[in-house]
Design an enzyme around this catalytic site. Sequence first.
Site, PDB file in Angstrom:
ATOM      1  N   CYS A   6      15.793  -0.637  -5.544  1.00  0.00           N
ATOM      2  CA  CYS A   6      16.483  -1.463  -6.446  1.00  0.00           C
ATOM      3  C   CYS A   6      15.182  -2.342  -6.896  1.00  0.00           C
ATOM      4  O   CYS A   6      14.973  -2.537  -8.122  1.00  0.00           O
ATOM      5  CB  CYS A   6      17.536  -2.364  -6.088  1.00  0.00           C
ATOM      6  SG  CYS A   6      18.625  -1.765  -5.145  1.00  0.00           S
ATOM      7  N   ASP A   7      14.241  -2.776  -6.285  1.00  0.00           N
ATOM      8  CA  ASP A   7      13.309  -3.950  -6.742  1.00  0.00           C
ATOM      9  C   ASP A   7      12.029  -3.674  -6.679  1.00  0.00           C
ATOM     10  O   ASP A   7      11.122  -4.425  -7.053  1.00  0.00           O
ATOM     11  CB  ASP A   7      13.575  -5.285  -5.863  1.00  0.00           C
ATOM     12  CG  ASP A   7      14.982  -5.702  -5.944  1.00  0.00           C
ATOM     13  OD1 ASP A   7      15.560  -5.666  -6.919  1.00  0.00           O
ATOM     14  OD2 ASP A   7      15.470  -6.228  -4.849  1.00  0.00           O
TER      15      ASP A   7
ATOM     16  N   CYS B 182      16.249  -4.073  -0.733  1.00  0.00           N
ATOM     17  CA  CYS B 182      16.335  -2.887  -1.395  1.00  0.00           C
ATOM     18  C   CYS B 182      15.159  -2.371  -1.936  1.00  0.00           C
ATOM     19  O   CYS B 182      15.090  -2.818  -3.260  1.00  0.00           O
ATOM     20  CB  CYS B 182      17.721  -2.699  -2.222  1.00  0.00           C
ATOM     21  SG  CYS B 182      17.916  -1.331  -3.282  1.00  0.00           S
TER      22      CYS B 182
END
Length: 305
Positions: free
Chosen positions: A136-137, A133
Amino acid sequence: METFDTLIIGGGPAGLTAAIYAKRAGLSMVCLDPSPMGGGQIVNTYEVDNYPGLPGISGMQLGMEMKKHAEKLGADIRVETVQSVEKDEDVWKVTSNKETYLTKTIILCAGASNRKLGVPGEKDLTGAGVSYCATCDGAFFRNKVTAVIGGGDVALEDAIFLSRFASKVYLIHRRDAFRGAKVLQDEALSIDKIQVLYDTIPDEIQGDGQVNGLKVHNKKTGESQVLPVNGVFIAVGTEPNTHDWSWLPERDEKGYIIAGEDGVTSIPGIFAAGDVRTKQLRQVITAAADGANAVTSVQRYLIEH
Ligand code: NAP
């Protein structure tokens, strides 16, 4: 115990649209989704630029707006994980980690999850430089070197997104042509920080507690190299969240529930909508359309049974 007209499994765009349509059709319903946030896979998408009327909306916002819309209409959306489904005479008995429900029909909108690449190092280094992701990261990789593996829409979007943070992004694709949308290809190819490696196969993710390299080889030349990367983002597609459930309708060889646009499956009373079903195009708009269609099929089924 109340018997619901329909029980929706999954709270992504398909499940939430089914909830909206079910409430508007006056059906009694409950929607079970394992994620406290809800919204499905879309909440991990940085930007959705092809949902009509909402250009550039973030995936998180779109998912949350859909959930708010369903709840505003009175949809009962619960954070629960389905564990078993059994036929109990004319109704279905659905048991979650918290409760047991009786329902006349089920709309299965369980969605799909990221496929694993299956190379050495992937499992051990997940969360230590290996991610599925970018949204997300990605921010953890400011001024770092990253690699994205895949050639679809998600890989292209991830490479574009990561180029905002990373000092360099290798985009590694196993063929010599991308599968993803032309508009994304054009954008990715126009960004200097993105270096595309075509015909390149990832062999091993290396690291000692943290990713420090990605071993790849070119399938045409046979040449092998280790790319000095700090992060590896895997975007090699998805697989249906059909788990090892034994009660499922017929599936195709990849595990997707066989169902047409009407959501009708091989089991009367169980309907499938969204990414979990066999279909040509898995996007928010087609998932939402599926949710609406499935409720229409449920209504027809309830009249006939
Ligand atoms: P995808 O379209 O299935 O693409 C997966 C990519 O990974 C393909 O390029 C594939 O290569 C590659 N791949 C698969 N297995 C591999 C392996 N073992 N090793 C190396 N590469 C491998 O998946 P996706 O990009 O995750 O997209 C999923 C769905 O969401 C698609 O329907 C997509 O259109 C949709 N989506 C749409 C948007 C949008 O419209 N903006 C955004 C995100 C996602 P090959 O090409 O050689 O098969």
